[in-house]
Design a protein around this motif. Structure first.
Motif, mmCIF file in Angstrom:
data_model
loop_
_atom_site.group_PDB
_atom_site.id
_atom_site.type_symbol
_atom_site.label_atom_id
_atom_site.label_comp_id
_atom_site.label_asym_id
_atom_site.label_seq_id
_atom_site.Cartn_x
_atom_site.Cartn_y
_atom_site.Cartn_z
ATOM 1 N N VAL A 163 -4.627 0.004 -6.015
ATOM 2 C CA VAL A 163 -3.600 -0.996 -5.722
ATOM 3 C C VAL A 163 -2.218 -0.375 -5.948
ATOM 4 O O VAL A 163 -2.037 0.471 -6.826
ATOM 5 C CB VAL A 163 -3.782 -2.264 -6.582
ATOM 6 N N GLY A 164 -1.259 -0.796 -5.143
ATOM 7 C CA GLY A 164 0.062 -0.186 -5.219
ATOM 8 C C GLY A 164 -0.005 1.301 -4.925
ATOM 9 O O GLY A 164 0.655 2.107 -5.571
ATOM 10 N N ILE A 214 -4.156 -0.066 -1.066
ATOM 11 C CA ILE A 214 -3.310 -1.139 -0.541
ATOM 12 C C ILE A 214 -1.910 -1.012 -1.133
ATOM 13 O O ILE A 214 -1.723 -0.560 -2.260
ATOM 14 C CB ILE A 214 -3.882 -2.548 -0.830
ATOM 15 N N ASP A 215 -0.930 -1.420 -0.342
ATOM 16 C CA ASP A 215 0.458 -1.402 -0.776
ATOM 17 C C ASP A 215 1.236 -2.369 0.099
ATOM 18 O O ASP A 215 0.924 -2.506 1.300
ATOM 19 C CB ASP A 215 1.043 0.011 -0.644
ATOM 20 N N LEU A 235 2.539 3.582 3.617
ATOM 21 C CA LEU A 235 1.178 3.822 4.091
ATOM 22 C C LEU A 235 1.168 4.762 5.293
ATOM 23 O O LEU A 235 0.203 5.519 5.480
ATOM 24 C CB LEU A 235 0.496 2.498 4.438
ATOM 25 N N VAL A 236 2.220 4.736 6.101
ATOM 26 C CA VAL A 236 2.340 5.708 7.189
ATOM 27 C C VAL A 236 2.378 7.121 6.612
ATOM 28 O O VAL A 236 1.690 8.039 7.089
ATOM 29 C CB VAL A 236 3.596 5.430 8.039
ATOM 30 N N GLN A 237 3.183 7.310 5.568
ATOM 31 C CA GLN A 237 3.243 8.609 4.899
ATOM 32 C C GLN A 237 1.892 8.959 4.277
ATOM 33 O O GLN A 237 1.452 10.115 4.332
ATOM 34 C CB GLN A 237 4.319 8.585 3.812
ATOM 35 N N GLN A 294 -4.511 -0.324 3.650
ATOM 36 C CA GLN A 294 -4.222 -1.669 4.119
ATOM 37 C C GLN A 294 -2.957 -2.191 3.456
ATOM 38 O O GLN A 294 -2.658 -1.839 2.312
ATOM 39 C CB GLN A 294 -5.386 -2.615 3.803
ATOM 40 N N VAL A 295 -2.239 -3.037 4.177
ATOM 41 C CA VAL A 295 -1.071 -3.704 3.597
ATOM 42 C C VAL A 295 -1.561 -4.868 2.736
ATOM 43 O O VAL A 295 -2.373 -5.684 3.173
ATOM 44 C CB VAL A 295 -0.119 -4.217 4.693
ATOM 45 N N GLY A 296 -1.098 -4.926 1.500
ATOM 46 C CA GLY A 296 -1.502 -5.996 0.604
ATOM 47 C C GLY A 296 -0.868 -5.816 -0.756
ATOM 48 O O GLY A 296 -0.193 -4.821 -1.021
#
Length: 259
Positions: free
Chosen positions: A46-47, A67-68, A74-76, A91-93
């Motif tokens: 997470v994060g 997730i972040d 996340l692209v990086q 994942q985005v979250g």
């Protein structure tokens, strides 16, 4: 009333991916001795940011989800994963509301990010996600400001540009996180730490500091540019050299969920 620090790390994605030193591999070795981060385990980071801890765990043979809330980070992370030859499900979250199924993971970890979370909500979410006997890991990898060193001078400069930044002067130890985990019902808490020097070029250290909460994630672009120029001058005048060896501390707590 002073406006609280509200960093947006998406603004720092390029510097974050290029210049922030990742967790040292020894962290994974030590976690394995505590039953966390083993090959074949399902792990949620997470994060995750740019995936520093997630990649180490994936390289050790775990199946990792990261997730972040910052899509740009996340692209990086995906680019760095490809370079490292690992596959991670990014994942985005958020740590407080992942949207992931109950009992999906053997380990949930949080690297260099617990201080940004709502601890009661995050620990409740982690308990929901862990399988019985699963582990939670909170880890940090912090620079150490020592009297007269470059880290201390850097923190002084950050505070001069951004007085609401109050994260300087740290020891790299986080006893409050133990209370967070114990209060949430986690058991078998164990901690460890170890120190090492991290080599940075002057340009990389300046980039790493631009990627911090008190600079690139919260200051306007023109202030970030002025800060970078001034930090470069501080290094040239007071800490000259092609390679800067900067003290860091790795610290982690591992705890267990009894289901």
């Amino acid at each position: 009333m002073t406006k609280p620090l509200a960093p947006d790390f998406g603004l720092t994605a390029d510097d974050y991916g290029r210049h922030r030193a990742g967790f040292p591999p020894e962290l994974v070795t030590r976690l394995a001795a505590h039953g966390a981060g083993l090959p074949g385990q399902d792990i949620l980071d997470v994060g995750t940011g740019t995936g520093s801890l997630a990649r180490l765990l994936a390289l050790a043979g775990a199946k990792v989800t990261g997730i972040d809330p910052a899509r740009e980070l996340l692209v990086q992370a995906r680019e760095l994963d490809r370079a490292a030859g690992v596959e991670i499900d990014h994942q985005v979250g958020t740590a407080e509301d992942t949207g992931l199924p109950d009992g999906s993971f053997d380990v949930v970890c949080a690297g260099q990010c617990w201080h940004w979370f709502d601890a009661p909500k995050a620990t409740a979410e982690i308990r929901r996600l862990l399988r019985p006997g699963g582990h939670v890991v909170i880890a940090h990898f912090d620079w150490l400001p020592l009297p007269g060193n470059l880290v201390a001078a850097t923190e002084q400069l950050i505070t001069a540009y951004n007085p609401v930044w109050t994260m300087g002067g740290g020891t790299g130890l986080y006893p409050r996180w133990l209370t967070d985990l114990a209060t949430a019902g986690f058991t078998g808490l164990e901690t460890f730490s170890f120190d090492l020097d991290v080599p940075y070029t002057p340009q990389a250290w300046t980039g790493r500091i631009r990627a911090s909460a008190g600079v690139g994630a919260s200051l306007p672009d023109d202030e970030v540019a002025r800060f970078s120029d001034e930090l470069t001058r501080v290094i040239d005048e007071r800490f000259p050299g092609d390679i800067l060896h900067l003290p860091h501390r790795t610290w982690a707590v591992v705890a267990r969920s009894d289901g």
